[in-house]
Design an enzyme around this catalytic site. Sequence first.
Site, mmCIF file in Angstrom:
data_model
loop_
_atom_site.group_PDB
_atom_site.id
_atom_site.type_symbol
_atom_site.label_atom_id
_atom_site.label_comp_id
_atom_site.label_asym_id
_atom_site.label_seq_id
_atom_site.Cartn_x
_atom_site.Cartn_y
_atom_site.Cartn_z
ATOM 1 N N ASP A 85 26.704 41.179 49.391
ATOM 2 C CA ASP A 85 25.975 41.805 48.291
ATOM 3 C C ASP A 85 26.792 41.882 46.996
ATOM 4 O O ASP A 85 26.498 42.692 46.125
ATOM 5 C CB ASP A 85 25.524 43.204 48.694
ATOM 6 C CG ASP A 85 26.687 44.142 48.981
ATOM 7 O OD1 ASP A 85 27.813 43.659 49.165
ATOM 8 O OD2 ASP A 85 26.456 45.369 49.015
ATOM 9 N N GLU A 86 27.783 41.023 46.864
ATOM 10 C CA GLU A 86 28.678 41.133 45.718
ATOM 11 C C GLU A 86 29.232 39.760 45.351
ATOM 12 O O GLU A 86 29.571 38.973 46.227
ATOM 13 C CB GLU A 86 29.833 42.085 46.060
ATOM 14 C CG GLU A 86 30.886 42.236 44.997
ATOM 15 C CD GLU A 86 32.084 43.028 45.488
ATOM 16 O OE1 GLU A 86 33.003 43.242 44.676
ATOM 17 O OE2 GLU A 86 32.131 43.412 46.683
ATOM 18 N N ASP B 80 26.914 43.537 41.704
ATOM 19 C CA ASP B 80 26.976 44.337 42.925
ATOM 20 C C ASP B 80 25.583 44.906 43.184
ATOM 21 O O ASP B 80 25.028 45.622 42.340
ATOM 22 C CB ASP B 80 27.991 45.473 42.742
ATOM 23 C CG ASP B 80 28.348 46.154 44.053
ATOM 24 O OD1 ASP B 80 28.019 45.602 45.116
ATOM 25 O OD2 ASP B 80 28.943 47.242 44.004
ATOM 26 N N MET B 81 25.009 44.558 44.331
ATOM 27 C CA MET B 81 23.703 45.097 44.680
ATOM 28 C C MET B 81 23.805 46.608 44.908
ATOM 29 O O MET B 81 24.834 47.107 45.355
ATOM 30 C CB MET B 81 23.168 44.423 45.949
ATOM 31 C CG MET B 81 22.961 42.918 45.813
ATOM 32 S SD MET B 81 21.836 42.458 44.475
ATOM 33 C CE MET B 81 20.322 43.231 45.025
#
Length: 348
Positions: free
Chosen positions: A103-104, A9-10
Amino acid sequence: MENKILHIDMDAFFASVEQLDNPALRGKPVIVGGASERGVVSTCSYEARKFGVHSAMPIFMAKEKCPNGIFVPGRYGRYTKVSQEIFKIFNEVTPLVEQVSIDEGFLDISQGKFNDGMEAARYIKNKVFREVGLTLSIGISYNKFLAKLASDWNKPNGIKEINKEMLPDILFPLPISKIHGLGKVSVAKLNNIGIYYVKDLYNMPKDFYIDCFGKNGIDIYNRIRGIDNRKVETLHERKSVGKETTLKFDTRNKEELAEYLKEFSFEIEEILRRKNVVGKTITLKFKTKNFENHTRSKTLNYYIGNNSEIFNVAKELLEDEELNEEVRLIGISISSFKETEMEQISLI
């Protein structure tokens, strides 16, 4: 090798990209969201979160909580390009990559260049920071539920590993809201009868889970015992790609709801592009405050994959709806896939 699944996860992705591109924003409360007062926060930096700002919060409320916040419009094209760079690194590690959002993602490293989850996680963190300039948080475990739980453990810029020897003790102190599959209503229902933590729920008999959650009860029962048999799925194994969210505040405002659809469209485009597919059926999903589910679909006579095309169809479906009740969940998905034609590379 026990640990095969990574959840990545960013960290505050959109806001972090803004701070990366504009060093003057670093260390400041950056809030990315809709341009109008009716818009919503897409994400915000950790500096802004200290003031109580969070994703899906209305912009006017974010301004009240963080008057010194720096509000910037979303640049989804830029976020998509950065996401592609990051997922390219993931795909260097293993071919089994499931992109959950822009983003995940989940990685199954049972196929790939690493024999150990921690080794793979450190490689990914170092390479993403060196080549892209961003940090991320990684959870490592032997199933998706525990890996996702672990990725949130030490955010931002953390790594957490959960193995079988840690169970069930490591889960006992956690609030039940951490369990995948338990929404706000279920959590409130359990709280009302004195169940607040995983340990409280763990001690209940199996029949209790079925009575409370129906067919999902056994999944909840198993998850808090470390059992989750879901596989990491690439796009070709999935019948649709979608994104949805439960709103922090129920609303009938179509402009506000359209902001979510626009953001989802960019994320879906990125997934389709990475997997080299397009689709032609768009489905709008929403749930009213009375928990009534509604879906509306439109199948085109041509295939699409561009964010603006996806958004336009989804927005049209939304505009056609008479929202007699406030909406608490909104989402869109695309299905009916076909592979896009690859551009032939000349060898001359």
